[in-house]
Scaffold this motif. Sequence first.
Motif, mmCIF file in Angstrom:
data_model
loop_
_atom_site.group_PDB
_atom_site.id
_atom_site.type_symbol
_atom_site.label_atom_id
_atom_site.label_comp_id
_atom_site.label_asym_id
_atom_site.label_seq_id
_atom_site.Cartn_x
_atom_site.Cartn_y
_atom_site.Cartn_z
ATOM 1 N N HIS A 3 -8.081 2.752 -4.719
ATOM 2 C CA HIS A 3 -7.575 3.979 -4.110
ATOM 3 C C HIS A 3 -8.722 4.868 -3.657
ATOM 4 N N ARG A 47 -3.748 10.655 -0.527
ATOM 5 C CA ARG A 47 -4.231 9.576 -1.387
ATOM 6 C C ARG A 47 -3.767 8.248 -0.790
ATOM 7 N N VAL A 48 -4.718 7.354 -0.625
ATOM 8 C CA VAL A 48 -4.412 6.016 -0.126
ATOM 9 C C VAL A 48 -4.568 5.079 -1.309
ATOM 10 N N ARG A 49 -3.521 4.314 -1.581
ATOM 11 C CA ARG A 49 -3.515 3.415 -2.737
ATOM 12 C C ARG A 49 -3.077 2.038 -2.258
ATOM 13 N N ALA A 50 -3.835 1.026 -2.667
ATOM 14 C CA ALA A 50 -3.506 -0.336 -2.242
ATOM 15 C C ALA A 50 -3.722 -1.294 -3.399
ATOM 16 N N LEU A 69 -12.026 2.588 -0.396
ATOM 17 C CA LEU A 69 -11.137 2.590 -1.558
ATOM 18 C C LEU A 69 -11.811 1.780 -2.658
ATOM 19 N N MET A 99 0.837 -1.180 0.000
ATOM 20 C CA MET A 99 0.000 0.000 0.000
ATOM 21 C C MET A 99 0.873 1.231 0.000
ATOM 22 N N GLN A 100 0.269 2.362 -0.379
ATOM 23 C CA GLN A 100 1.036 3.582 -0.560
ATOM 24 C C GLN A 100 0.207 4.777 -0.094
ATOM 25 N N GLU A 134 -5.727 -2.671 -8.325
ATOM 26 C CA GLU A 134 -5.490 -1.457 -7.531
ATOM 27 C C GLU A 134 -6.805 -0.870 -7.048
ATOM 28 N N GLN A 158 -11.846 0.760 -7.101
ATOM 29 C CA GLN A 158 -10.957 0.596 -8.250
ATOM 30 C C GLN A 158 -11.072 1.811 -9.164
#
Length: 171
Positions: A71, A17-20, A46, A1-2, A69, A48
């Motif tokens: 987010h 921004r949360v991205r996984a 989150l 995750m980022q 992905e 797609q």
Amino acid sequence: MQLVPARVQGGATRSIRVRAFCPLPQGGTAYRATARSDAFTGLVTLTQPPPATPAVSSTPVTAVAPPPEVHGFALVDEDTDPGQFQVEVKCEGTNDIGKATLTVVARPRATPNPTRTRIVPSRAPRAGGGGTAAGGPAEEPSGIPGGVIAAGLVAALAGGIAVARRRSKAG
């Protein structure tokens, strides 16, 4: 995750921004996740991203499944104290969990602005007018007392009368 950014300054509400990357659940292509942290204003869903349209090309492209992905955007509360906060993402359908660390730093202390002194005039400006401003503020004395001015005028008048009498007797 980022997390983008993974470090924010406190004192104001910030969006990150949360991205996984969640594995596809069994029996479907739609996938979602939730992100939570003590620094966030609430639970974040989150989803797609919309599918990208492929560019027109003359070379044949082999279809490759996009990475799984998800987010979304989280708000970091302005009252969050400085420190490190764990962000946890839970993928729905597979219950996979990802973790990252969000750092909130203290906002720099504001240097106090120098205090400006406001000057308030104590009387009206000398702008002429010749007495047309009736009811205006009283003029300050010029520094010569009124009695001295009156005595000077009387002496000048008496001297003028004496000169006039001498001329009339002489002539």
